[in-house]
Design an enzyme around this catalytic site. Structure first.
Site, PDB file in Angstrom:
ATOM      1  N   ARG A  92       9.742   2.784  10.969  1.00 43.53           N
ATOM      2  CA  ARG A  92      10.725   2.283   9.998  1.00 43.53           C
ATOM      3  C   ARG A  92      12.049   1.955  10.677  1.00 43.53           C
ATOM      4  O   ARG A  92      12.716   2.812  11.241  1.00 43.53           O
ATOM      5  CB  ARG A  92      10.895   3.269   8.839  1.00 43.53           C
ATOM      6  CG  ARG A  92      11.540   4.589   9.150  1.00 43.53           C
ATOM      7  CD  ARG A  92      11.403   5.559   8.003  1.00 43.53           C
ATOM      8  NE  ARG A  92      10.006   5.923   7.811  1.00 43.53           N
ATOM      9  CZ  ARG A  92       9.595   7.123   7.392  1.00 43.53           C
ATOM     10  NH1 ARG A  92      10.454   8.063   7.091  1.00 43.53           N
ATOM     11  NH2 ARG A  92       8.317   7.391   7.255  1.00 43.53           N
ATOM     12  N   SER A 129       7.388   7.296  12.625  1.00 40.29           N
ATOM     13  CA  SER A 129       7.209   5.986  11.996  1.00 40.29           C
ATOM     14  C   SER A 129       7.965   4.859  12.694  1.00 40.29           C
ATOM     15  O   SER A 129       8.874   5.087  13.486  1.00 40.29           O
ATOM     16  CB  SER A 129       7.666   6.109  10.546  1.00 40.29           C
ATOM     17  OG  SER A 129       8.672   5.203  10.244  1.00 40.29           O
ATOM     18  N   ARG A 165       0.253  12.998  10.066  1.00 35.78           N
ATOM     19  CA  ARG A 165       1.609  13.537  10.300  1.00 35.78           C
ATOM     20  C   ARG A 165       1.844  14.747   9.410  1.00 35.78           C
ATOM     21  O   ARG A 165       1.484  14.709   8.220  1.00 35.78           O
ATOM     22  CB  ARG A 165       2.674  12.470  10.010  1.00 35.78           C
ATOM     23  CG  ARG A 165       2.619  11.388  11.029  1.00 35.78           C
ATOM     24  CD  ARG A 165       3.811  10.462  11.033  1.00 35.78           C
ATOM     25  NE  ARG A 165       3.679   9.642  12.221  1.00 35.78           N
ATOM     26  CZ  ARG A 165       3.901   8.337  12.268  1.00 35.78           C
ATOM     27  NH1 ARG A 165       4.335   7.688  11.214  1.00 35.78           N
ATOM     28  NH2 ARG A 165       3.750   7.690  13.391  1.00 35.78           N
ATOM     29  N   ASP A 205       4.248  -1.108  11.263  1.00 38.05           N
ATOM     30  CA  ASP A 205       3.821   0.236  10.905  1.00 38.05           C
ATOM     31  C   ASP A 205       3.270   0.890  12.169  1.00 38.05           C
ATOM     32  O   ASP A 205       2.522   0.248  12.924  1.00 38.05           O
ATOM     33  CB  ASP A 205       2.737   0.193   9.823  1.00 38.05           C
ATOM     34  CG  ASP A 205       2.527   1.582   9.247  1.00 38.05           C
ATOM     35  OD1 ASP A 205       3.077   1.868   8.171  1.00 38.05           O
ATOM     36  OD2 ASP A 205       1.853   2.390   9.903  1.00 38.05           O
ATOM     37  N   ASP A 217       0.793  -1.229   0.000  1.00 34.86           N
ATOM     38  CA  ASP A 217       0.000   0.000   0.000  1.00 34.86           C
ATOM     39  C   ASP A 217       0.827   1.281   0.000  1.00 34.86           C
ATOM     40  O   ASP A 217       0.327   2.350  -0.327  1.00 34.86           O
ATOM     41  CB  ASP A 217      -0.933   0.022   1.230  1.00 34.86           C
ATOM     42  CG  ASP A 217      -0.167  -0.133   2.549  1.00 34.86           C
ATOM     43  OD1 ASP A 217       1.056  -0.307   2.505  1.00 34.86           O
ATOM     44  OD2 ASP A 217      -0.794  -0.083   3.613  1.00 34.86           O
ATOM     45  N   HIS A 218       2.106   1.195   0.376  1.00 32.19           N
ATOM     46  CA  HIS A 218       2.894   2.418   0.516  1.00 32.19           C
ATOM     47  C   HIS A 218       3.561   2.832  -0.786  1.00 32.19           C
ATOM     48  O   HIS A 218       3.594   3.994  -1.148  1.00 32.19           O
ATOM     49  CB  HIS A 218       3.996   2.213   1.563  1.00 32.19           C
ATOM     50  CG  HIS A 218       3.534   2.399   2.977  1.00 32.19           C
ATOM     51  ND1 HIS A 218       2.559   1.639   3.548  1.00 32.19           N
ATOM     52  CD2 HIS A 218       3.938   3.278   3.941  1.00 32.19           C
ATOM     53  CE1 HIS A 218       2.378   2.035   4.810  1.00 32.19           C
ATOM     54  NE2 HIS A 218       3.195   3.033   5.059  1.00 32.19           N
TER      55      HIS A 218
HETATM   56  C1  MIC Z   1       4.484   6.508   8.172  1.00 37.03           C
HETATM   57  O1  MIC Z   1       3.330   6.875   8.279  1.00 37.03           O
HETATM   58  O2  MIC Z   1       5.456   7.206   8.512  1.00 37.03           O
HETATM   59  C2  MIC Z   1       4.758   5.132   7.598  1.00 37.03           C
HETATM   60  C3  MIC Z   1       5.377   5.327   6.266  1.00 37.03           C
HETATM   61  O3  MIC Z   1       3.552   4.435   7.444  1.00 37.03           O
HETATM   62  C4  MIC Z   1       5.683   4.390   8.564  1.00 37.03           C
HETATM   63  C5  MIC Z   1       6.204   3.115   8.048  1.00 37.03           C
HETATM   64  C6  MIC Z   1       7.331   3.266   7.063  1.00 37.03           C
HETATM   65  O4  MIC Z   1       8.197   4.121   7.232  1.00 37.03           O
HETATM   66  O5  MIC Z   1       7.366   2.469   6.130  1.00 37.03           O
HETATM   67  C7  MIC Z   1       5.062   4.139   9.937  1.00 37.03           C
HETATM   68  O6  MIC Z   1       4.181   4.841  10.337  1.00 37.03           O
HETATM   69  O7  MIC Z   1       5.539   3.249  10.652  1.00 37.03           O
HETATM   70 FE1  SF4 Z   2       0.267   5.048   5.094  1.00 40.47          FE
HETATM   71 FE2  SF4 Z   2       1.655   5.716   7.271  1.00 40.47          FE
HETATM   72 FE3  SF4 Z   2       0.217   7.525   5.950  1.00 40.47          FE
HETATM   73 FE4  SF4 Z   2      -1.011   5.652   7.295  1.00 40.47          FE
HETATM   74  S1  SF4 Z   2       0.313   7.253   8.136  1.00 40.47           S
HETATM   75  S2  SF4 Z   2      -1.511   6.334   5.236  1.00 40.47           S
HETATM   76  S3  SF4 Z   2       0.331   3.909   7.007  1.00 40.47           S
HETATM   77  S4  SF4 Z   2       2.027   6.451   5.190  1.00 40.47           S
END
Ligand code: MIC
Ligand code: SF4
Length: 637
Positions: free
Chosen positions: A534, A532, A379, A119, A64-65
């Site tokens: 990550r 995140s 975010r 995630d 999905d990302h």
């Molecule tokens: C995000 O919202 O920052 C992400 C991208 O979903 C991350 C995961 C990632 O960095 O792949 C998260 O929230 O953990």
């Molecule tokens: Fe995707 Fe992270 Fe954004 Fe949620 S916050 S939509 S999991 S990138």
């Protein structure tokens, strides 16, 4: 005294330790989820564990990302993930099927179960009463291998809801009010549990918006009780059998209680550049807006998008403002299409995107230079949108719709009467884009493209760590600062390439300097590593030779990721010592034997400070000594 709902679920899953706040314990994990951007690493790590089939009740791999497929890298990674899922007993949600958290809530999340996801917004499933925790990919790999998840037994904050939301005020305004009270670090090592008569006025999608963005308080997770509203939602998803009632005891004990009267809430926004900077819309109204984005795992349910359609009906997007909408799942998308709502949105001038994270993770739709983008996301960190000087405001779908119409940040109550929003009694259930694992795993070949680089490993810990301060940062450094995503997402499976971009937006020379100096230290302020899950924000610095990170305070998931990859995390015992270290200073610390407090020598300034290794157990020490959790486990420990 009785137990809260969270403690009941945690106690049922406890396999090590006692249910005592602050103590290291371990819980059994029933379900896992991964998404593609963290999943490739998680599965490389799972493969390294040599387990033939996942040992969980349910594991799902979502894509999905990272779906732009600008070259071979994304499709190769997707193919790798699909073949891994087929072989190891994991369900595979194909690209286009939706955002992991939305789909998991619709199709798999269960009251009373534990879910570990790679995630940080995994707590979305707390909307149906799961204990759902975000973690690094390595922790999820271990959970898939049947190993328990280690954590500090959390304190439980009770948010007691009374009253009822007014028209044009919705779940997003509730979580923004929570963030106003707790800040971005106020949930650290805590579980937020919602109770009170106000709970009954919130649907499951509302609850999921609230538990989703609870991640921004730094909380371990957030949870709602599982009641008749949860049952109605599961019934509508044809999953009545998954329901179980989970309520707190009448005399449940909580560590803190926060009162929120829903009737008193009004439309709110998180203003640049933190989800913790909260203002009422009425105080910042009128700001010109160039872009509105509606979607993300926080606000992309049918309830949210149907509300937007109802508000945009017969209206057109302002000429100075672009409106993009990404439905959270294929189910939501089809419901919108079949009901005619999609036509209304298109008619109003909305640009409809795939059901993915999209602009939320900087995959397209960057705002213009110094532009204002109003988003229903969770975010708004600086640079996350792809435009360094872009200013992101986080709002409800109602406020986003009003803003798109007027081209200015607008209180949605200006739109007149709130139309009635009806949701179907049963949703359109079609799981044909969720592939079942193979019955013949031996016949499945794992397909690896050239972008998938082998996992880097670290040497065992030295007794004395020495090196230069490679970077000194301020407060609130996010994992987006440490390891930018957006256009670099395709490098997630290739640590040597991705590592070239560590701290790029903070100091573009960081990676070269770290390599040239043979690694060293990072010094940081408060809430270091927030955001995140990550693990690349630990893995890539480790690859560049970072040996220790010394800060005023850490965010939970990043702290665990540092330990997982063998980087020693320290906090200053006296926060003022932070001021007596500069970038370029030579530091030295004896780490073996591990003491509760250690002496940090600033060799360049001839000063000594006391620092505390941020470990909770003997196990953490052994992991660090081995050079990380994978090395520790493979050594037979
Ligand atoms: C995000 O919202 O920052 C992400 C991208 O979903 C991350 C995961 C990632 O960095 O792949 C998260 O929230 O953990
Ligand atoms: Fe995707 Fe992270 Fe954004 Fe949620 S916050 S939509 S999991 S990138």
């Amino acid at each position: 005294m009785g137990d809260s709902a969270a403690v009941k679920i945690l106690k049922k899953h406890l396999v090590e330790g006692e249910p005592v706040k602050g103590q290291e314990c371990a819980i059994r994990i029933d379900q896992t989820l991964t998404q593609d951007a963290t999943g490739t690493m998680a599965y490389l790590q799972f493969e390294a564990l040599g387990v033939p089939r996942v040992k969980t009740e349910l594991s799902v791999s979502y894509v999905d990302h990272n779906t732009a497929q600008e070259d071979f890298k994304n499709p190769d990674d997707h193919r790798y993930l699909q073949s891994i899922a087929a072989k190891y007993g994991i369900k595979f949600s194909r690209p286009g099927n939706g955002i992991c958290h939305q789909v998991h809530l619709e199709r798999f999340a269960r009251p009373g179960r534990t879910l570990l996801g790679s995630d940080s917004h995994t707590p979305t499933a707390g909307g149906v009463g799961s204990i759902a925790i975000g973690a690094g990919g390595l922790d999820v790999a271990f959970a898939m291998a049947g190993l328990p998840f280690h954590l500090k037994f959390p304190a439980i904050i009770n948010i007691h809801l009374t009253g009822k939301l007014s028209p044009f005020v919705s779940a997003k305004d509730v979580i923004l009010a929570v963030l106003q009270k707790l800040g971005v670090n106020g949930g650290l090592n805590k579980v937020i549990e919602y109770t009170g008569p106000g709970v009954k006025t919130l649907s499951v999608p509302d609850r999921a918006t609230i538990t989703n963005m609870g991640a921004e308080t730094g909380a371990t997770t957030s949870v709602f009780p599982s009641d008749e509203i949860t049952l109605a939602f599961l019934k509508a998803q044809d999953r009545e059998k998954d329901w179980e009632e989970i309520l707190p005891d009448a005399d449940a004990e909580y560590d803190e209680v926060v009162e929120i009267n829903l009737s008193e809430l009004e439309p709110m926004a998180a203003t640049p550049h933190s989800p913790g900077n909260i203002s009422a819309i009425k105080d910042i109204e009128g700001l010109e807006v160039q872009q509105v984005c509606i979607g993300s795992c926080t606000n992309s349910s049918l309830r949210d998008l149907r509300t937007v359609a109802a508000l945009l009906k017969g209206r057109t997007v302002h000429p100075g403002c672009s409106l993009v909408i990404s439905p959270g799942s294929r189910q939501v998308f089809r419901e919108l299409a079949d009901s005619g709502d999609l036509g209304v949105l298109i008619g109003a001038g909305a640009r409809i995107l795939e059901c993915t994270c999209g602009p939320c993770i900087g995959q397209g739709q960057a705002p213009p230079s110094a532009g204002v983008s109003v988003r229903t996301f969770n975010r708004n960190f600086e640079g996350r949108s792809g435009t360094k000087d872009g200013k992101l405001y986080l709002v409800s779908p109602e406020t986003a719709a009003a803003t798109a119409v007027f081209g200015k940040l607008t209180d949605p109550r200006k739109l007149g009467e709130m139309p009635e929003i009806k949701l179907p009694e049963s949703f359109l259930v079609d799981d044909s884009m969720i592939l079942e694992p193979s019955d013949n795993p031996d016949g499945i070949e794992i397909l690896r493209g050239p972008n998938i680089a082998p996992l880097p490993m670290k040497d065992p810990l030295e007794e004395v760590i020495t090196g230069e301060v490679l970077l000194k940062t301020g407060d609130n450094i996010t994992t987006d600062h440490i390891m930018p995503a957006g256009k670099y997402l395709p490098l997630r499976s290739n640590v040597p390439e991705y590592a070239k971009h560590v701290f790029e937006g903070v100091d573009k020379d960081f990676a070269d300097r770290a390599k040239a100096k043979g690694g060293g230290f990072i010094i940081g302020g408060n809430a270091y590593g927030q955001g995140s899950s990550r693990e690349h924000a630990a893995l890539c610095p480790m690859y560049l030779g970072v040996k220790a990170v010394i800060v005023k305070s850490f965010a939970r998931i990043h702290l665990k990721n540092l330990i997982n990859f063998g980087i020693v995390p320290f906090e200053f015992v006296n926060a003022e010592d932070y001021d007596r270290i500069e970038q370029g200073d030579k530091l030295e610390v004896r780490v073996i034997p591990f003491e509760k407090e250690m002496v940090l020598k600033n060799v360049s300034k001839n000063l000594e400070f006391t620092i505390r290794p941020m470990i909770v157990s003997q196990r953490d020490i052994e992991i660090l000594k081995a050079g990380g959790e994978l090395a520790f486990t493979k050594s037979g420990s």
